[in-house]
Design a protein around this motif. Structure first.
Motif, short mmCIF file in Angstrom:
data_model
loop_
_atom_site.label_atom_id
_atom_site.label_comp_id
_atom_site.label_asym_id
_atom_site.label_seq_id
_atom_site.Cartn_x
_atom_site.Cartn_y
_atom_site.Cartn_z
N PRO A 1 12.68 -55.99 4.33
CA PRO A 1 11.54 -56.50 3.74
C PRO A 1 10.53 -56.26 5.04
N LEU A 2 10.72 -56.59 5.66
CA LEU A 2 9.83 -56.62 7.45
C LEU A 2 8.84 -55.12 7.74
N VAL A 3 9.72 -53.94 6.71
CA VAL A 3 9.01 -52.61 6.64
C VAL A 3 8.04 -52.51 5.71
N ALA A 4 8.44 -53.01 4.45
CA ALA A 4 7.86 -52.82 3.34
C ALA A 4 6.39 -54.09 2.92
N ALA A 5 6.84 -55.65 3.97
CA ALA A 5 5.59 -55.81 4.45
C ALA A 5 4.40 -55.46 5.94
N ILE A 6 4.71 -54.23 6.61
CA ILE A 6 4.12 -53.57 7.36
C ILE A 6 3.25 -53.07 6.83
N LEU A 7 4.05 -52.57 5.53
CA LEU A 7 3.95 -51.22 5.04
C LEU A 7 2.42 -51.84 3.25
N ALA A 8 2.62 -52.19 2.83
CA ALA A 8 2.08 -53.44 1.98
C ALA A 8 0.68 -53.67 2.70
N GLY A 9 0.90 -54.27 4.37
CA GLY A 9 -0.94 -54.66 4.88
C GLY A 9 -1.30 -53.76 4.98
N ALA A 10 -0.06 -52.76 5.66
CA ALA A 10 -1.27 -51.34 6.21
C ALA A 10 -1.36 -50.90 4.93
N ALA A 11 -1.53 -50.66 3.65
CA ALA A 11 -2.11 -50.04 2.43
C ALA A 11 -3.43 -50.67 1.82
N LEU A 12 -3.56 -52.13 2.40
CA LEU A 12 -4.68 -52.49 1.72
C LEU A 12 -5.66 -52.82 2.76
N ALA A 13 -4.63 -52.43 4.24
CA ALA A 13 -6.12 -52.28 5.72
C ALA A 13 -6.43 -50.84 5.38
N ALA A 14 -5.55 -49.77 4.69
CA ALA A 14 -6.51 -48.44 4.81
C ALA A 14 -7.32 -48.37 3.39
N VAL A 15 -7.53 -49.48 2.77
CA VAL A 15 -8.54 -49.35 1.85
C VAL A 15 -10.11 -50.29 1.95
N HIS A 16 -9.59 -50.99 3.15
CA HIS A 16 -10.42 -52.04 3.81
C HIS A 16 -11.36 -50.78 4.63
N ALA A 17 -10.85 -50.01 5.27
CA ALA A 17 -10.88 -48.46 6.21
C ALA A 17 -11.73 -47.72 5.80
N PHE A 18 -10.99 -46.98 3.96
CA PHE A 18 -11.54 -46.36 3.12
C PHE A 18 -13.10 -46.76 2.92
N LEU A 19 -13.02 -48.24 2.42
CA LEU A 19 -14.45 -48.82 2.00
C LEU A 19 -15.78 -49.00 2.88
N SER A 20 -15.12 -49.09 4.13
CA SER A 20 -15.88 -50.34 4.94
C SER A 20 -16.26 -48.91 6.01
N ILE A 21 -15.57 -48.14 6.56
CA ILE A 21 -15.68 -46.67 7.16
C ILE A 21 -16.63 -45.81 6.45
N THR A 22 -15.79 -45.02 5.75
CA THR A 22 -15.94 -43.86 4.83
C THR A 22 -17.39 -44.38 3.57
N LEU A 23 -17.20 -45.72 2.99
CA LEU A 23 -18.15 -45.06 1.78
C LEU A 23 -19.11 -46.10 2.60
N ARG A 24 -19.15 -46.28 3.83
CA ARG A 24 -20.23 -47.51 4.30
C ARG A 24 -20.35 -48.72 3.23
N ALA A 25 -19.37 -49.33 2.26
CA ALA A 25 -20.08 -50.39 1.98
C ALA A 25 -20.01 -51.89 2.98
N ASN A 26 -19.96 -52.91 3.26
CA ASN A 26 -20.88 -54.00 3.73
C ASN A 26 -19.33 -54.54 3.89
N GLN A 27 -18.80 -54.24 5.02
CA GLN A 27 -17.62 -55.26 5.73
C GLN A 27 -17.00 -56.47 5.31
N ILE A 28 -18.33 -57.49 5.47
CA ILE A 28 -17.82 -58.59 5.16
C ILE A 28 -17.72 -58.70 3.11
#
Length: 182
Positions: free
Chosen positions: A76-103
């Motif tokens: 479960p610890l590994v699964a939680a890390i992967l789930a958090g990392a998946a949402l972090a990747a979405v945030h990175a894609f939106l705010s860095i690649t697409l240059r969306a507003n980080q807030i």
């Protein structure tokens, strides 16, 4: 004497209440400390991530569901890390690649994470834990009054988090150097 020390010394409150409250505070502070460390590192790299709460909620419900189905303590610890990392990747894609507003991206992740966690967690609400990481008992020190239970009978994650937070300063130096070189 001041405050809680005088209450404890006078016997006004049961000793076990203090031990349970303080041990719980140390244990429950670990996820918050890890999230804060991750946010500090993100801030040092120039990214404002307001979606940490949503990532924590999705990670928590994922860990509970995996623990409920596998009865393993570490998967479960590994699964939680992967789930958090998946949402972090979405945030990175939106705010860095697409240059969306980080807030806006971060707040959208909080709303999304809260909704997903509630949707996935509702069917298993109130069920007992499927698995638990057992505390390590430090021989000799765990028997000390008050301090023994609070400090020396915690799980591995508490001790690993303490090590990570002391190394935070070296992480700041590494990230500062990497940002400077870019």
């Amino acid at each position: 004497m001041s405050g809680w020390v005088s209450v404890l010394a006078s016997g006004g409150i049961n000793h076990n209440v203090w031990v349970i409250a303080l041990a719980g505070a140390v244990s429950f502070g670990v996820p918050l400390t890890l999230a804060a460390l991750g946010e500090i590192l993100a801030e040092r790299s120039g990214v404002l991530n307001l979606g940490v709460e949503g990532m924590m909620l999705v990670g928590a419900v994922t860990a509970f569901l995996v623990a409920d189905s596998t009865h393993e303590p570490w998967l479960p610890l590994v699964a939680a890390i992967l789930a958090g990392a998946a949402l972090a990747a979405v945030h990175a894609f939106l705010s860095i690649t697409l240059r969306a507003n980080q807030i806006v991206s971060g707040l959208a992740l909080v709303i999304f994470g809260s909704g997903v966690a509630r949707f996935l967690g509702q069917p298993v609400e109130g069920e007992p834990r499927g698995a638990q990481i057992l505390p390590l008992r430090v021989p000799g020190l765990a028997d000390l009054p008050l301090v023994g239970r609070v400090v020396f009978q915690q799980d591995v994650l508490v001790y690993a988090t303490d090590r990570k937070s002391t190394r935070l300063n070296s992480s700041h130096i590494t990230i500062s150097y990497a940002v400077f070189c870019l």
